[in-house]
Motif scaffolding. Structure first.
Motif, PDB file in Angstrom:
ATOM      1  N   THR A  99     -30.625  38.901 -56.650  1.00 58.17           N
ATOM      2  CA  THR A  99     -29.382  39.584 -57.037  1.00 58.17           C
ATOM      3  C   THR A  99     -29.481  41.099 -56.859  1.00 58.17           C
ATOM      4  O   THR A  99     -28.484  41.765 -56.635  1.00 58.17           O
ATOM      5  CB  THR A  99     -29.003  39.263 -58.489  1.00 58.17           C
ATOM      6  N   MET A 100     -30.708  41.634 -56.958  1.00 59.23           N
ATOM      7  CA  MET A 100     -30.856  43.081 -56.790  1.00 59.23           C
ATOM      8  C   MET A 100     -30.515  43.482 -55.354  1.00 59.23           C
ATOM      9  O   MET A 100     -29.907  44.511 -55.115  1.00 59.23           O
ATOM     10  CB  MET A 100     -32.285  43.496 -57.117  1.00 59.23           C
ATOM     11  N   ILE A 101     -30.940  42.656 -54.386  1.00 56.79           N
ATOM     12  CA  ILE A 101     -30.623  42.960 -52.989  1.00 56.79           C
ATOM     13  C   ILE A 101     -29.112  42.909 -52.784  1.00 56.79           C
ATOM     14  O   ILE A 101     -28.536  43.776 -52.123  1.00 56.79           O
ATOM     15  CB  ILE A 101     -31.338  41.970 -52.043  1.00 56.79           C
ATOM     16  N   THR A 299     -33.702  55.777 -69.474  1.00 59.13           N
ATOM     17  CA  THR A 299     -33.971  55.250 -68.127  1.00 59.13           C
ATOM     18  C   THR A 299     -34.624  53.883 -68.230  1.00 59.13           C
ATOM     19  O   THR A 299     -35.529  53.692 -69.039  1.00 59.13           O
ATOM     20  CB  THR A 299     -34.929  56.198 -67.365  1.00 59.13           C
ATOM     21  N   PHE A 300     -34.167  52.958 -67.430  1.00 62.51           N
ATOM     22  CA  PHE A 300     -34.760  51.612 -67.363  1.00 62.51           C
ATOM     23  C   PHE A 300     -35.382  51.469 -65.983  1.00 62.51           C
ATOM     24  O   PHE A 300     -34.706  51.668 -64.974  1.00 62.51           O
ATOM     25  CB  PHE A 300     -33.660  50.555 -67.564  1.00 62.51           C
ATOM     26  N   ILE A 301     -36.688  51.162 -65.930  1.00 65.21           N
ATOM     27  CA  ILE A 301     -37.350  50.948 -64.635  1.00 65.21           C
ATOM     28  C   ILE A 301     -37.844  49.498 -64.626  1.00 65.21           C
ATOM     29  O   ILE A 301     -38.646  49.103 -65.472  1.00 65.21           O
ATOM     30  CB  ILE A 301     -38.522  51.931 -64.419  1.00 65.21           C
ATOM     31  N   ALA A 302     -37.338  48.717 -63.674  1.00 58.64           N
ATOM     32  CA  ALA A 302     -37.630  47.276 -63.685  1.00 58.64           C
ATOM     33  C   ALA A 302     -38.491  46.868 -62.500  1.00 58.64           C
ATOM     34  O   ALA A 302     -38.277  47.327 -61.383  1.00 58.64           O
ATOM     35  CB  ALA A 302     -36.327  46.494 -63.650  1.00 58.64           C
ATOM     36  N   ASN A 303     -39.476  46.023 -62.790  1.00 55.68           N
ATOM     37  CA  ASN A 303     -40.256  45.423 -61.705  1.00 55.68           C
ATOM     38  C   ASN A 303     -40.144  43.898 -61.753  1.00 55.68           C
ATOM     39  O   ASN A 303     -41.023  43.191 -61.309  1.00 55.68           O
ATOM     40  CB  ASN A 303     -41.730  45.849 -61.806  1.00 55.68           C
ATOM     41  N   GLN A 304     -39.064  43.418 -62.390  1.00 55.97           N
ATOM     42  CA  GLN A 304     -38.771  41.985 -62.377  1.00 55.97           C
ATOM     43  C   GLN A 304     -37.312  41.825 -61.996  1.00 55.97           C
ATOM     44  O   GLN A 304     -36.493  42.702 -62.278  1.00 55.97           O
ATOM     45  CB  GLN A 304     -38.993  41.358 -63.763  1.00 55.97           C
ATOM     46  N   ASP A 305     -37.024  40.704 -61.401  1.00 52.65           N
ATOM     47  CA  ASP A 305     -35.662  40.378 -61.010  1.00 52.65           C
ATOM     48  C   ASP A 305     -34.760  40.414 -62.258  1.00 52.65           C
ATOM     49  O   ASP A 305     -35.190  39.997 -63.333  1.00 52.65           O
ATOM     50  CB  ASP A 305     -35.670  38.965 -60.407  1.00 52.65           C
ATOM     51  N   ARG A 322     -35.057  50.110 -59.772  1.00 56.24           N
ATOM     52  CA  ARG A 322     -35.650  48.794 -59.607  1.00 56.24           C
ATOM     53  C   ARG A 322     -36.662  48.810 -58.477  1.00 56.24           C
ATOM     54  O   ARG A 322     -36.320  49.131 -57.333  1.00 56.24           O
ATOM     55  CB  ARG A 322     -34.551  47.768 -59.358  1.00 56.24           C
ATOM     56  N   ALA A 323     -37.911  48.495 -58.838  1.00 55.03           N
ATOM     57  CA  ALA A 323     -38.968  48.425 -57.825  1.00 55.03           C
ATOM     58  C   ALA A 323     -39.028  46.988 -57.315  1.00 55.03           C
ATOM     59  O   ALA A 323     -38.598  46.065 -58.001  1.00 55.03           O
ATOM     60  CB  ALA A 323     -40.298  48.809 -58.457  1.00 55.03           C
ATOM     61  N   ASN A 324     -39.574  46.817 -56.126  1.00 54.21           N
ATOM     62  CA  ASN A 324     -39.742  45.466 -55.553  1.00 54.21           C
ATOM     63  C   ASN A 324     -38.463  44.644 -55.638  1.00 54.21           C
ATOM     64  O   ASN A 324     -38.453  43.535 -56.159  1.00 54.21           O
ATOM     65  CB  ASN A 324     -40.888  44.732 -56.257  1.00 54.21           C
ATOM     66  N   ASP A 339     -45.760  50.090 -58.215  1.00 53.82           N
ATOM     67  CA  ASP A 339     -44.571  50.441 -57.436  1.00 53.82           C
ATOM     68  C   ASP A 339     -43.495  51.088 -58.305  1.00 53.82           C
ATOM     69  O   ASP A 339     -42.527  51.650 -57.787  1.00 53.82           O
ATOM     70  CB  ASP A 339     -44.026  49.207 -56.703  1.00 53.82           C
ATOM     71  N   MET A 340     -43.650  50.999 -59.632  1.00 53.05           N
ATOM     72  CA  MET A 340     -42.684  51.680 -60.524  1.00 53.05           C
ATOM     73  C   MET A 340     -43.061  53.148 -60.734  1.00 53.05           C
ATOM     74  O   MET A 340     -42.246  53.931 -61.219  1.00 53.05           O
ATOM     75  CB  MET A 340     -42.661  50.981 -61.900  1.00 53.05           C
ATOM     76  N   LEU A 341     -44.312  53.514 -60.410  1.00 52.51           N
ATOM     77  CA  LEU A 341     -44.802  54.858 -60.758  1.00 52.51           C
ATOM     78  C   LEU A 341     -43.998  56.010 -60.142  1.00 52.51           C
ATOM     79  O   LEU A 341     -43.709  56.981 -60.846  1.00 52.51           O
ATOM     80  CB  LEU A 341     -46.296  54.989 -60.424  1.00 52.51           C
TER      81      LEU A 341
END
Ligand SMILES: [Zn+2]
Length: 510
Positions: A99-101, A299-305, A322-324, A339-341
């Motif tokens: 869904t992020m894509i 700020t919200f940084i997500a590395n999960q779908d 959103r990473a990845n 990848d969130m760094l």
């Protein structure tokens, strides 16, 4: 044999089967190419999944083939076009549709989408769509015999097959719906469900929220499947958390999570939901809203779908990174929290004096080997198969421990840049993980180990100097039994926010 080949039914089903096979070989295969295969049963499992998708495609195409040839050709060619695009990016970049894509493609950044259209993708898609169109046009070579009872038999079997394959609660739903071409439908549907969830209005659950601090960075890290038993900071014999120990983190070794899987746990811990009021997770806003009201930049940084159950909170923050964005559970390439760094560093270096930064990690999620970098392949041998029953117990623990070592490294990268600031980091894993206790592995079933979850807090020297009583109480409370309900109230307390929604008895700082 000659009669059979002349038979209309035979021509019909052969044609639709070849059309289905074209999708599987041309596109679906890209979803399986990187699947780790270590034994014969791994091969059987991959073959079973691919055969199931082939049968589902066959039944779908057979039903579509009852439409007029021109309509059938347009539909088949259109799905082929979309599937070929997905397969191209899956083969070349390891991207899976999620869904992020779709968010990026539909709304956020048309420029990024445009950058990814190269002549190679253009040539591949044109070629695939041309082949698909020619194949679909073979439909003209036969007619469907509507006077034959076999026709109706085939259609009834196809409809039943499709219902069985696509039933959202059935055992085939996930392996099929997350693969090409069925992910086109499943992910688009999920995307619109998430949009609907975000647009629902949730009321503010407090009257007042103010803070007296001028400058403070509050970082909340939501971990994934991190069990406290495998962290050396809690006494584990392997040195899995040397950085947390060196940095002086205070670990909580007796935290209970009501839920044992991400989708239920994350909304529970971000809101003031507790055992008596579990519904708040789906009706109220999270602590992010309290921080916003008190004048923090969030700020919200997500590395999960994004999932329907917590996508609301991602949208609640002032900014969401959103990473990845291209990963799903069927990816076996590296999918790392580091990848969130870049997003994290740029966020804390902006000029907002008061900040709340929330990071949602992939942490120790299965398939473990995907979630640590090569430098953290410390304990060996590691798992080689993705089928649980084929994995050796020791290799499971080794791979898992490597994710813990990697998480320790990642968390040090979160903490180090805060050393000279007024800052606090609070970490809570969404649930634990079973590693063979009573024959149970992973999470999302029922076992004590899954309910036992990791948590810790770190104070910067400046914060500790300013609020020494917080440090003292955090130390005093480290071995007490807590439920994950503590997070909501403790985070608000850590931000020194005065609000009517906070319950100080649930703060680890009191
Ligand atoms: Zn989880």
């Amino acid at each position: 044999m000659k009669n059979l080949i002349k038979n209309k039914q035979f021509k019909w089903l052969t044609h639709t089967f070849i059309c289905a096979l074209f999708w599987i070989v041309g596109f679906t295969l890209s979803d399986f190419i990187k699947t780790p295969v270590a034994s014969f049963t791994d091969v059987v499992m991959v073959a079973t999944h691919m055969t199931t998708i082939l049968l589902a495609s066959w039944t779908l195409i057979t039903l579509l083939s009852t439409l007029p040839t021109i309509v059938f050709t347009i539909l088949y060619a259109f799905i082929t076009l979309l599937a070929s695009i997905l397969a191209f990016y899956r083969y070349t970049m390891g991207f899976s549709l999620n869904t992020m894509i779709l968010d990026i493609v539909f709304q956020n950044d048309i420029a990024i989408s445009a950058d990814m259209v190269t002549w190679e993708v253009f040539v591949w898609v044109c070629f695939a769509t041309l082949c698909g169109t020619l194949l679909a046009l073979l439909r003209r070579l036969y007619t469907i015999d509507w006077h034959s009872k076999w026709t109706y038999f085939v259609l009834v079997v196809s409809v039943c097959g499709l219902i069985i394959f696509l039933n959202p609660n059935g055992r085939f739903a996930r392996p099929i719906s997350e693969r090409i071409p069925f992910n086109l439908y499943a992910v688009t549907k999920k995307h619109f469900e998430e949009k609907q969830e975000i647009s629902k209005e949730r009321p503010r659950c407090f009257k007042v929220a103010t803070t007296s601090v001028d400058s403070l960075t509050v970082v909340v890290v939501i971990g994934e499947a991190l069990r406290p038993q495998n962290m050396s900071i809690n006494g584990y014999e392997r040195s899995t958390t040397p950085n947390l120990e060196r940095l002086g983190a205070i670990s909580y070794d007796n935290v209970y999570s009501k839920y044992v899987y991400t989708n239920r746990s994350v909304p529970h811990i971000l809101t003031r939901a507790d055992s008596a009021n579990i519904q708040y997770a789906y009706t109220e806003r999270s602590f992010i809203d309290v921080f916003k009201a008190a004048g923090y930049f969030t700020t919200f940084i997500a590395n999960q779908d994004a999932e329907k159950s917590y996508v609301y909170f991602m949208n609640e923050a002032d900014t969401c990174f959103r990473a990845n964005t291209s990963k799903t559970v069927y990816n076996f390439e590296k999918w790392l929290d580091e990848d969130m760094l870049p997003y994290y560093i740029s966020t804390i270096n902006d000029n907002s004096p008061r900040q709340l930064v929330l990071l949602h990690c992939i942490g120790s999620h299965w398939w473990y080997n995907s979630h640590y970098s090569d430098d953290y392949k410390i304990y060996t041998p590691v798992i080689t198969s993705r089928i649980l029953s084929n994995c050796d117990s020791m290799a499971m623990v080794n791979s898992y421990d490597n994710t813990v070592c990697y998480t320790d490294f990642f968390l040090s990268q979160i903490i180090e840049p805060l050393q000279n600031r007024n800052a606090i980091v609070i970490f809570l894993s969404d649930h634990g993980e079973a590693l063979g206790e009573n024959g149970k592995w992973l999470h999302a079933s029922e076992s004590e180990a899954m309910h036992s979850t990791a948590a810790f807090v770190w104070f910067s020297p400046l914060y500790a100097k300013q609020f020494p009583q917080f440090v003292e109480q955090a130390e005093n409370n480290r071995h007490k039994k807590w439920r994950t309900d503590f997070l909501y109230h403790s985070v608000i307390d850590a931000g020194h926010i005065t609000t009517d929604v906070m319950d100080t008895t649930l703060s680890i700082f009191r």
